[in-house]
Scaffold this active site. Structure first.
Site, PDB file in Angstrom:
ATOM      1  N   ASN A  31      -5.404 -26.233  -1.020  1.00 38.35           N
ATOM      2  CA  ASN A  31      -4.346 -25.474  -1.690  1.00 38.35           C
ATOM      3  C   ASN A  31      -3.153 -26.416  -1.950  1.00 38.35           C
ATOM      4  OD1 ASN A  31      -1.992 -23.884  -2.087  1.00 38.35           O
ATOM      5  ND2 ASN A  31      -2.992 -22.112  -1.154  1.00 38.35           N
ATOM      6  N   ASN A  48      -0.312 -25.962  -3.331  1.00 37.93           N
ATOM      7  CA  ASN A  48       1.025 -25.425  -3.038  1.00 37.93           C
ATOM      8  C   ASN A  48       1.382 -25.565  -1.563  1.00 37.93           C
ATOM      9  OD1 ASN A  48       2.043 -24.331  -5.630  1.00 37.93           O
ATOM     10  ND2 ASN A  48       0.102 -23.234  -5.536  1.00 37.93           N
ATOM     11  N   LYS A  49       0.391 -25.320  -0.706  1.00 30.82           N
ATOM     12  CA  LYS A  49       0.623 -25.523   0.730  1.00 30.82           C
ATOM     13  C   LYS A  49       0.955 -26.987   0.995  1.00 30.82           C
ATOM     14  CE  LYS A  49      -2.612 -22.409   3.042  1.00 30.82           C
ATOM     15  NZ  LYS A  49      -3.798 -22.434   3.915  1.00 30.82           N
ATOM     16  N   ASP A  59      -3.516 -22.025   8.395  1.00 27.25           N
ATOM     17  CA  ASP A  59      -4.135 -20.775   7.972  1.00 27.25           C
ATOM     18  C   ASP A  59      -3.019 -19.738   7.945  1.00 27.25           C
ATOM     19  OD1 ASP A  59      -6.801 -19.797   7.147  1.00 27.25           O
ATOM     20  OD2 ASP A  59      -6.282 -18.195   8.545  1.00 27.25           O
ATOM     21  N   LYS A 107      13.211 -21.474   0.297  1.00 29.13           N
ATOM     22  CA  LYS A 107      12.023 -20.911   0.964  1.00 29.13           C
ATOM     23  C   LYS A 107      11.662 -21.765   2.187  1.00 29.13           C
ATOM     24  CE  LYS A 107       7.136 -19.801   0.475  1.00 29.13           C
ATOM     25  NZ  LYS A 107       5.891 -19.916  -0.273  1.00 29.13           N
ATOM     26  N   ARG A 125       5.768 -20.818   7.156  1.00 29.72           N
ATOM     27  CA  ARG A 125       5.236 -22.203   7.227  1.00 29.72           C
ATOM     28  C   ARG A 125       6.307 -23.142   7.785  1.00 29.72           C
ATOM     29  NH1 ARG A 125       3.242 -21.778   2.739  1.00 29.72           N
ATOM     30  NH2 ARG A 125       1.247 -21.171   3.648  1.00 29.72           N
TER      31      ARG A 125
END
Ligand code: ITT
Length: 195
Positions: A12, A14-15, A72, A172, A178
């Protein structure tokens, strides 16, 4: 042994971007599994965020034998009895996940729209020792998609007056699930893995 480089087990982008944005000012370089010469994509068949984070981290560790992390994460909505939780990534056809939640929430009054994002980071050091650090961020499910930043469920996740997709990634990254988990990991790395 000082750890200032980690390989991340994720597909991913974006992660990976968010983790890099958070860790690079702290002096920790995050390398994609692809750049480390690995291409893992194990079946995430665990029943918790921690189990799935470990499956991803261990699969990558077995290939690279370097310090690794895996994230996760997911959205847990109270009105939906905690769903989509660990199934967040595949809850709806790609790009339709927000619409699906909005449809399921169409009869939920304001007071019942509470939700949280959860993130568990699994870390494995170069000797194979593992650690888990989690972070949560509480908010509410909005009534429509708002904003163009972020990814996944960000347009419907309201943190105060604005959705996660309406705030900058800098903002964010100060408050997200996260960011909180990574802050915990950073403290652990400083404490246990300093020179
Ligand atoms: P990897 O397993 O390859 O890391 P993934 O996207 O499949 O990528 P997960 O199984 O952890 O990762 O699922 C996480 C999903 O939860 C993600 O795809 C989004 O739909 C949602 N999610 C997690 N963090 C989010 C965030 O910060 N903003 C919006 N949605 C998020």
């Amino acid at each position: 042994m000082k750890i200032n480089k980690l390989v991340m087990a994720t597909n991913n982008k974006n992660k990976l971007r968010e983790v890099r944005e958070i860790f690079s000012p702290l002096g920790i370089e995050v390398i994609s599994q692809k750049d480390a010469g690995a291409d893992t994509n194990p079946e995430e068949n665990g029943s918790t965020f921690s189990e799935n984070a470990y499956i991803k981290a261990k699969t990558l560790y077995d290939v690279v034998k370097l310090p690794v992390i895996a994230d996760d994460s997911g959205l847990c909505v109270d009105f939906l009895e905690g769903r989509p939780s660990i199934h967040s990534a595949r809850y709806a056809p790609e790009g339709q996940e927000c619409e699906k939640i909005l449809e399921e929430m169409k009869d939920a009054p304001d007071s019942q729209r509470t939700a949280k994002f959860v993130c568990v980071i699994a870390f494995i050091d170069e000797n194979g020792n593992s650690e888990f650090i989690s972070g949560e961020c509480s908010g509410k499910i909005g009534y429509e998609k708002k904003g163009l930043n972020g990814f996944g469920y960000d347009p419907i996740f309201m943190c105060g007056e604005k959705s996660f997709a309406e705030i900058s990634s800098d903002d964010k990254n100060k408050i997200s699930h996260r960011a909180k988990a990574l802050k915990g990991l950073y403290e652990l790395l400083k404490e246990r893995y300093c020179d």
